[in-house]
Scaffold this motif. Structure first.
Motif, PDB file in Angstrom:
ATOM      1  N   LEU A   1       0.808  -1.213   0.000  1.00  0.00           N
ATOM      2  CA  LEU A   1       0.000   0.000   0.000  1.00  0.00           C
ATOM      3  C   LEU A   1       0.847   1.271   0.000  1.00  0.00           C
ATOM      4  O   LEU A   1       0.315   2.373  -0.071  1.00  0.00           O
ATOM      5  CB  LEU A   1      -0.949   0.008   1.200  1.00  0.00           C
ATOM      6  N   HIS A   2       2.169   1.103   0.111  1.00  0.00           N
ATOM      7  CA  HIS A   2       3.083   2.248   0.129  1.00  0.00           C
ATOM      8  C   HIS A   2       2.757   3.201   1.277  1.00  0.00           C
ATOM      9  O   HIS A   2       2.738   4.419   1.110  1.00  0.00           O
ATOM     10  CB  HIS A   2       3.065   3.011  -1.207  1.00  0.00           C
ATOM     11  N   LEU A   3       2.483   2.620   2.452  1.00  0.00           N
ATOM     12  CA  LEU A   3       2.177   3.404   3.649  1.00  0.00           C
ATOM     13  C   LEU A   3       3.086   2.959   4.778  1.00  0.00           C
ATOM     14  O   LEU A   3       3.530   1.810   4.819  1.00  0.00           O
ATOM     15  CB  LEU A   3       0.719   3.196   4.066  1.00  0.00           C
ATOM     16  N   ASN A   4       3.323   3.876   5.724  1.00  0.00           N
ATOM     17  CA  ASN A   4       4.154   3.470   6.854  1.00  0.00           C
ATOM     18  C   ASN A   4       3.355   2.549   7.776  1.00  0.00           C
ATOM     19  O   ASN A   4       2.128   2.495   7.728  1.00  0.00           O
ATOM     20  CB  ASN A   4       4.767   4.676   7.585  1.00  0.00           C
ATOM     21  N   THR A   5       4.079   1.816   8.599  1.00  0.00           N
ATOM     22  CA  THR A   5       3.432   0.785   9.418  1.00  0.00           C
ATOM     23  C   THR A   5       2.426   1.355  10.413  1.00  0.00           C
ATOM     24  O   THR A   5       1.408   0.728  10.679  1.00  0.00           O
ATOM     25  CB  THR A   5       4.474  -0.074  10.149  1.00  0.00           C
ATOM     26  N   SER A   6       2.687   2.543  10.934  1.00  0.00           N
ATOM     27  CA  SER A   6       1.737   3.109  11.907  1.00  0.00           C
ATOM     28  C   SER A   6       0.411   3.473  11.237  1.00  0.00           C
ATOM     29  O   SER A   6      -0.657   3.318  11.830  1.00  0.00           O
ATOM     30  CB  SER A   6       2.332   4.319  12.624  1.00  0.00           C
ATOM     31  N   THR A   7       0.461   3.937  10.009  1.00  0.00           N
ATOM     32  CA  THR A   7      -0.765   4.247   9.270  1.00  0.00           C
ATOM     33  C   THR A   7      -1.559   2.967   9.011  1.00  0.00           C
ATOM     34  O   THR A   7      -2.774   2.921   9.220  1.00  0.00           O
ATOM     35  CB  THR A   7      -0.436   4.946   7.934  1.00  0.00           C
TER      36      THR A   7
END
Length: 159
Positions: free
Chosen positions: A59-65
């Motif tokens: 998803l090309h998102l950081n893990t916290s998101t």
């Protein structure tokens, strides 16, 4: 209207359209677009299961998101967290039956429709759009890594 003004107007049109779609999806289906995209991603994985790390990459998102998205979906009963069979410390995210039913009844997103049209467009047109957007991002000095596509499918210009 000057060229710069027209560019700003067009950007506002795009932002407004995305905002309206987001509100419509939230109202009609009770989930955000990122939640829908994560559910779709899980639906398209073997056994409807993926690791948190894999989802973040896809998803090309950081893990916290991604953690926040999963937390909200889990509260709704649309995904579940289960231990990895080979590593009890690791966690897998699994699409539940309710999650699959929920994503099956949702409409295609604007970005999916765009992706389909771009895949059918002449490669030169796609290249021009990419170059124009890259230039716009440069002028706006955007460096946010989370601004990348939430769709894992990409258009190949080298085909």
């Amino acid at each position: 209207m000057q060229s710069g003004d027209q560019i700003i107007t067009n950007i506002r049109k795009i932002i407004r359209s995305l905002d309206l779609e987001s509100k419509r999806i939230e109202k009609n289906y009770g989930m955000s677009i990122p939640q829908m995209i994560l559910l779709t991603q899980l639906k398209n994985t073997p056994n409807f299961t993926a690791s948190h790390k894999d989802l973040s990459k896809q998803l090309h998102l950081n893990t916290s998101t991604v953690t926040g998205i999963i937390d909200r979906l889990e509260k709704k009963g649309l995904v579940a967290r289960t231990p990895k069979p080979d590593d009890k410390r690791g966690i897998l995210v699994v699409l539940t039956k309710a999650g699959k039913q929920s994503i099956d009844r949702t409409p295609g997103l604007m970005q999916e429709k765009l992706l389909t049209k771009l895949q059918q467009a002449p490669k030169e047109d796609v290249r021009k759009i990419e170059e124009g957007l890259e230039l716009l991002i440069k002028y706006l000095e955007i460096v946010d890594p989370e601004a990348s596509s939430l769709l894992s499918t990409q258009i190949s210009l080298s085909d």
